[in-house]
Design a protein around this motif. Sequence first.
Motif, PDB file in Angstrom:
ATOM      1  N   ALA A 112       0.854  -1.188   0.000  1.00 42.24           N
ATOM      2  CA  ALA A 112       0.000   0.000   0.000  1.00 42.24           C
ATOM      3  C   ALA A 112       0.887   1.235   0.000  1.00 42.24           C
ATOM      4  O   ALA A 112       1.983   1.235   0.573  1.00 42.24           O
ATOM      5  N   LEU A 113       0.407   2.299  -0.647  1.00 50.64           N
ATOM      6  CA  LEU A 113       1.130   3.564  -0.693  1.00 50.64           C
ATOM      7  C   LEU A 113       0.115   4.683  -0.857  1.00 50.64           C
ATOM      8  O   LEU A 113      -0.666   4.678  -1.815  1.00 50.64           O
ATOM      9  N   GLY A 114       0.099   5.619   0.094  1.00 46.04           N
ATOM     10  CA  GLY A 114      -0.856   6.709  -0.004  1.00 46.04           C
ATOM     11  C   GLY A 114      -0.849   7.570   1.235  1.00 46.04           C
ATOM     12  O   GLY A 114       0.000   7.409   2.123  1.00 46.04           O
ATOM     13  N   GLN A 115      -1.791   8.488   1.319  1.00 48.81           N
ATOM     14  CA  GLN A 115      -1.899   9.347   2.485  1.00 48.81           C
ATOM     15  C   GLN A 115      -2.287   8.508   3.708  1.00 48.81           C
ATOM     16  O   GLN A 115      -2.932   7.466   3.568  1.00 48.81           O
ATOM     17  N   PRO A 116      -1.905   8.963   4.902  1.00 47.91           N
ATOM     18  CA  PRO A 116      -2.172   8.173   6.109  1.00 47.91           C
ATOM     19  C   PRO A 116      -3.626   7.742   6.243  1.00 47.91           C
ATOM     20  O   PRO A 116      -3.905   6.578   6.577  1.00 47.91           O
ATOM     21  N   ARG A 117      -4.576   8.637   5.996  1.00 49.53           N
ATOM     22  CA  ARG A 117      -5.988   8.278   6.177  1.00 49.53           C
ATOM     23  C   ARG A 117      -6.453   7.247   5.153  1.00 49.53           C
ATOM     24  O   ARG A 117      -7.440   6.548   5.381  1.00 49.53           O
ATOM     25  N   GLU A 118      -5.734   7.140   4.021  1.00 50.46           N
ATOM     26  CA  GLU A 118      -6.069   6.142   3.013  1.00 50.46           C
ATOM     27  C   GLU A 118      -5.444   4.787   3.343  1.00 50.46           C
ATOM     28  O   GLU A 118      -6.049   3.738   3.089  1.00 50.46           O
TER      29      GLU A 118
END
Length: 272
Positions: free
Chosen positions: A215-221
């Motif tokens: 997974a890679l993305g903004q913390p909330r995602e």
Amino acid sequence: MTLSADHVSWSAGGADILKGVSLTVETGEFLGIIGPNGSGKTSLMSLLAGIRKPKSGAVLMDGTPIGELGRRAVAQRLAFVEQQAETGERITARQAVELGRTPYLGPLSPWTSQDDSIVDAALENVDMTHLAERFWHTLSGGERQRLHIARALAQQPKILLLDEPTNHLDIGHQISLLDLVQRQDLTVVAALHDLNHAAMFCDRIAVMQGGCLVALGQPREVLTEARIRDVFGVNVDIEQDSGGICHIRFLTRRSQGRTNLARPAPLSVMGA
């Protein structure tokens, strides 16, 4: 300055440690890398730092393979704070930080008052000025860790890599250190244990599992209850505050069995 991993793989002892990992850290971004022990975080950090060469794929700095750059050129652009970096030399705290100026020194570039000023600022940033003349071997683990950060700041890099930088630090220095790093005009990659710290300070989070980037993305995602349960094998409650920052509560069997009670208080958040 950007830093990229392009389908990098790495093996040790006949075992595949990293398997085709690709990611790009943008200029000025704070990227956190999380995952359980053995997921490949430290190996990925070593590849990104140019310490190890990938079995396949490439690490790129502003689009140039890091292996094509000289060690001095890399050191003037990138600083790496490892988990375990000790010395048997009888040096003072200040001398340890002065090592960060090494990439800029040479026969035609002697030590100057500007180097002294840079070292002074680095020591002050990590609250170690008062211990500058103490010998390394007399310092605590936490004090040594803060000096490693100071040495990296004295290097004046464009990219800062941190492998579990808050190890050995008390909670006050953990928060102040990550806040300090976040406020620097740097591209930062940090392998972190504490998921709440990752949520607080990182622009994006990369999740490692079994040598793969899952997974890679903004913390909330990225920091969802389902993913944390799948990757770390623990159950959590997650709340978001008005600023969108995730707050993670780890649940024990006892707390999950309670009914009609308030949510459990947070446990120590050691996620990897």
